[in-house]
Design a protein around this motif. Structure first.
Motif, mmCIF file in Angstrom:
data_model
loop_
_atom_site.group_PDB
_atom_site.id
_atom_site.type_symbol
_atom_site.label_atom_id
_atom_site.label_comp_id
_atom_site.label_asym_id
_atom_site.label_seq_id
_atom_site.Cartn_x
_atom_site.Cartn_y
_atom_site.Cartn_z
ATOM 1 N N LYS A 43 -6.521 -8.619 4.713
ATOM 2 C CA LYS A 43 -5.865 -9.927 4.572
ATOM 3 C C LYS A 43 -5.824 -10.358 3.110
ATOM 4 O O LYS A 43 -4.833 -10.923 2.647
ATOM 5 N N GLY A 44 -6.897 -10.094 2.392
ATOM 6 C CA GLY A 44 -6.945 -10.431 0.964
ATOM 7 C C GLY A 44 -5.907 -9.657 0.178
ATOM 8 O O GLY A 44 -5.242 -10.198 -0.706
ATOM 9 N N GLY A 45 -5.745 -8.396 0.524
ATOM 10 C CA GLY A 45 -4.740 -7.560 -0.143
ATOM 11 C C GLY A 45 -3.333 -8.050 0.126
ATOM 12 O O GLY A 45 -2.489 -8.090 -0.766
ATOM 13 N N GLN A 46 -3.087 -8.455 1.378
ATOM 14 C CA GLN A 46 -1.761 -8.982 1.732
ATOM 15 C C GLN A 46 -1.460 -10.265 0.964
ATOM 16 O O GLN A 46 -0.358 -10.459 0.466
ATOM 17 N N THR A 47 -2.455 -11.137 0.859
ATOM 18 C CA THR A 47 -2.280 -12.396 0.131
ATOM 19 C C THR A 47 -1.966 -12.111 -1.333
ATOM 20 O O THR A 47 -1.054 -12.704 -1.913
ATOM 21 N N LYS A 49 -0.684 -9.434 -2.615
ATOM 22 C CA LYS A 49 0.638 -8.814 -2.696
ATOM 23 C C LYS A 49 1.726 -9.887 -2.677
ATOM 24 O O LYS A 49 2.696 -9.820 -3.426
ATOM 25 N N GLU A 50 1.540 -10.887 -1.817
ATOM 26 C CA GLU A 50 2.507 -11.990 -1.742
ATOM 27 C C GLU A 50 2.517 -12.789 -3.045
ATOM 28 O O GLU A 50 3.571 -13.212 -3.510
ATOM 29 N N GLN A 51 1.355 -12.970 -3.651
ATOM 30 C CA GLN A 51 1.261 -13.721 -4.909
ATOM 31 C C GLN A 51 1.949 -12.996 -6.057
ATOM 32 O O GLN A 51 2.666 -13.605 -6.849
ATOM 33 N N GLY A 56 4.596 -6.359 -9.147
ATOM 34 C CA GLY A 56 3.307 -6.760 -9.717
ATOM 35 C C GLY A 56 2.140 -6.112 -9.000
ATOM 36 O O GLY A 56 1.159 -5.698 -9.616
ATOM 37 N N TYR A 57 2.248 -6.013 -7.682
ATOM 38 C CA TYR A 57 1.189 -5.405 -6.887
ATOM 39 C C TYR A 57 1.101 -3.910 -7.175
ATOM 40 O O TYR A 57 0.000 -3.356 -7.303
ATOM 41 N N GLN A 58 2.257 -3.274 -7.318
ATOM 42 C CA GLN A 58 2.265 -1.848 -7.670
ATOM 43 C C GLN A 58 1.632 -1.637 -9.033
ATOM 44 O O GLN A 58 0.853 -0.703 -9.227
#
Length: 152
Positions: A43-47, A49-51, A56-58
């Motif tokens: 869940k933290g990773g998904q959040t 990624k959305e931010q 940016g996540y890549q």
């Protein structure tokens, strides 16, 4: 039903001995703790990624990989990748692993286009156990146009 329960008990015992039995559950001292850790991390990773958005996540992942590579050194990093590949092969089975490789090759072909993919294949075809394709091409005076390797 009893065999399922027994399996959870065995996993819990392994977790209590310090083994990670749930992907993403590292550090949990029981099966349940590992399950909760894995869920929270996901869940933290998904959040995050959305931010950051996709790019940016890549980029964050790329920087993390570079930092890990620096920590482990070249051989350690290669060994980690090899172990990860073996684990994935075990998960997917022989056919699934081959299919994954095929899909990856098709995706790369699409990224590079026909000419780039062909040029990359020429370079790869020169490689041996002792030398990379680039080293062989240089030694034998074979021209490899790496500018064709860039994404279309």
């Amino acid at each position: 039903m009893a065999s399922k329960q027994l399996s959870r008990e065995e996993l819990d015992e392994k977790a209590k001995q310090g083994e990670t039995v749930v992907p993403g559950g590292t550090g949990g001292h029981s099966l349940e703790a590992q399950e909760h850790l894995a869920e929270g991390r996901s869940k933290g990773g998904q959040t995050r990624k959305e931010q950051l958005g996709h790019e940016g996540y890549q980029e964050m992942g790329h920087k993390g990989g570079e930092a890990r590579k620096e920590q482990l050194g070249h051989e350690g990093y290669q060994e980690m990748g090899h172990k990860g590949g073996e684990a994935r092969k075990e998960q997917l089975g022989h056919e699934g692993y081959q299919e994954m490789g095929h899909k990856g090759g098709e995706a790369r072909k699409e990224q590079l286009g026909h000419e780039g993919y062909k040029e990359m294949g020429r370079k790869g075809g020169l490689s041996t156990m002792e030398k990379s394709g680039g080293e062989r091409a240089e030694e034998e005076g074979i021209e490899i146009d790496e500018s064709k390797f860039t994404n279309k």
